[in-house]
Design a protein around this motif. Structure first.
Motif, PDB file in Angstrom:
ATOM      1  N   TYR A 123       1.224   8.919 -11.348  1.00  0.00           N
ATOM      2  CA  TYR A 123       0.775   8.132 -12.691  1.00  0.00           C
ATOM      3  C   TYR A 123       0.685   6.660 -12.326  1.00  0.00           C
ATOM      4  O   TYR A 123      -0.258   6.100 -12.579  1.00  0.00           O
ATOM      5  N   GLY A 124       1.329   5.993 -11.205  1.00  0.00           N
ATOM      6  CA  GLY A 124       1.125   4.577 -11.049  1.00  0.00           C
ATOM      7  C   GLY A 124      -0.137   4.459 -10.421  1.00  0.00           C
ATOM      8  O   GLY A 124      -0.845   3.665 -10.345  1.00  0.00           O
ATOM      9  N   TYR A 125      -0.448   5.483  -9.261  1.00  0.00           N
ATOM     10  CA  TYR A 125      -1.637   5.462  -8.693  1.00  0.00           C
ATOM     11  C   TYR A 125      -2.873   5.467  -9.619  1.00  0.00           C
ATOM     12  O   TYR A 125      -3.743   4.720  -9.614  1.00  0.00           O
ATOM     13  N   THR A 130       1.867   1.419  -7.716  1.00  0.00           N
ATOM     14  CA  THR A 130       2.160   3.049  -7.459  1.00  0.00           C
ATOM     15  C   THR A 130       3.466   3.150  -6.740  1.00  0.00           C
ATOM     16  O   THR A 130       4.284   3.906  -6.855  1.00  0.00           O
ATOM     17  N   ALA A 131       3.639   2.322  -5.703  1.00  0.00           N
ATOM     18  CA  ALA A 131       4.823   2.160  -5.015  1.00  0.00           C
ATOM     19  C   ALA A 131       6.044   1.942  -5.920  1.00  0.00           C
ATOM     20  O   ALA A 131       7.060   2.774  -5.676  1.00  0.00           O
ATOM     21  N   LYS A 132       5.902   1.057  -6.735  1.00  0.00           N
ATOM     22  CA  LYS A 132       7.141   0.500  -7.545  1.00  0.00           C
ATOM     23  C   LYS A 132       7.497   1.599  -8.459  1.00  0.00           C
ATOM     24  O   LYS A 132       8.714   2.038  -8.521  1.00  0.00           O
ATOM     25  N   TYR A 133       6.635   1.995  -9.034  1.00  0.00           N
ATOM     26  CA  TYR A 133       6.952   3.355 -10.113  1.00  0.00           C
ATOM     27  C   TYR A 133       7.427   4.670  -9.322  1.00  0.00           C
ATOM     28  O   TYR A 133       8.341   5.042  -9.771  1.00  0.00           O
ATOM     29  N   GLY A 134       6.744   4.808  -8.218  1.00  0.00           N
ATOM     30  CA  GLY A 134       7.168   6.030  -7.711  1.00  0.00           C
ATOM     31  C   GLY A 134       8.539   5.983  -6.931  1.00  0.00           C
ATOM     32  O   GLY A 134       9.453   6.818  -7.169  1.00  0.00           O
ATOM     33  N   GLY A 135       9.148   4.556  -6.570  1.00  0.00           N
ATOM     34  CA  GLY A 135      10.479   4.715  -6.053  1.00  0.00           C
ATOM     35  C   GLY A 135      11.290   4.555  -7.179  1.00  0.00           C
ATOM     36  O   GLY A 135      12.333   5.221  -7.005  1.00  0.00           O
ATOM     37  N   LEU A 136      10.984   3.913  -8.221  1.00  0.00           N
ATOM     38  CA  LEU A 136      11.942   3.915  -9.267  1.00  0.00           C
ATOM     39  C   LEU A 136      12.216   5.502 -10.091  1.00  0.00           C
ATOM     40  O   LEU A 136      13.388   5.547 -10.303  1.00  0.00           O
ATOM     41  N   GLY A 137      11.074   5.820  -9.891  1.00  0.00           N
ATOM     42  CA  GLY A 137      11.128   7.406 -10.569  1.00  0.00           C
ATOM     43  C   GLY A 137      11.920   8.252  -9.649  1.00  0.00           C
ATOM     44  O   GLY A 137      12.598   9.033 -10.178  1.00  0.00           O
TER      45      GLY A 137
END
Length: 232
Positions: free
Chosen positions: A82-84, A41-48
């Protein structure tokens, strides 16, 4: 006025905040973690968010700093949501597919299920094998609980026989899976099927073990474009 350096710093901060905005209930479970310990969740949110910052800056030429921050916030929040969602779905799938022979893999924002030929179909047949019903029932129940994915079902064969026969057989097998899932209440509008025949082998076709690995069905779960995903 924002300088280029300030835009990058600000956008990075927004990215980190967007990635960490949601508490991931699976933070202590290895299947929902990256190798660094950061939740997906954190990784994809940050990259997004970083991607959104770049896009926002490009769109708003008159105020690149403002555009970057808006783009980071909007896109980062969506990616984190979406990551979550995918973290929860991945954990549920791993639990339901345990000891069935079905592999669950996470590749970026996509969840892939690999269903080996020894449990799916008899040789040269598209009729669902008895051993395949239990995993498919578990999958159908999961898809009814987590119904906000696009679901691509892809059939594969080994290289034995003509290419046309293998393409037809793999298409028929993928369609058999889709038909059964819809009969169990899965939303058919989210399903697509494709036969890939002997393409994209995951093992060598030179020996029986490799050919058995290549005879498989894969189910690919992806976010639905434009779908809003809750962050918690």
């Amino acid at each position: 006025m924002f300088t280029a350096t300030r835009v990058i710093i600000a956008a990075t901060a927004v990215a980190l905040l967007a990635g960490c905005a949601s508490q991931n209930p699976y933070d202590n479970q290895g299947q929902a973690q990256g190798s660094s310990g950061m939740s997906k969740t954190a990784k994809y949110g940050g990259l997004g968010a970083l991607a959104g910052a770049v896009a926002g800056a490009a769109i708003d030429h008159n105020n690149r700093g403002k555009g970057a921050l808006i783009g980071a916030a909007v896109v980062g929040a969506g990616a984190a949501g979406y990551g979550y969602y995918a973290d929860k779905q991945e954990a549920a799938l791993r639990a339901s597919m345990a000891n069935t022979g079905v592999q669950v893999q996470r590749e970026g924002d996509q969840i892939k299920l690999i269903m080996p030929g020894n449990i799916t179909f008899a040789t040269d047949s598209s009729a669902i094998a008895p051993s395949f019903y239990s995993p498919l029932n578990n999958l159908a129940n999961s898809f009814k609980q987590f119904s906000q994915n696009s679901i691509e079902i892809v059939g594969y064969t080994d290289s034995t026989g003509s290419r046309q026969h293998n393409m037809d057989l793999s298409q028929a097998r993928a369609q058999s899976v889709a038909t059964y899932l819809t009969s169990q209440g899965v939303d058919g509008s989210h399903l697509s099927v494709r036969g890939a025949g002997p393409d994209q082998p995951i093992a060598s076709n030179a020996d029986a073990n490799g050919r058995a690995q290549n005879r498989r069905v894969e189910v690919n779960l992806k976010p639905i474009p434009g779908q809003q995903y809750p962050q918690q």
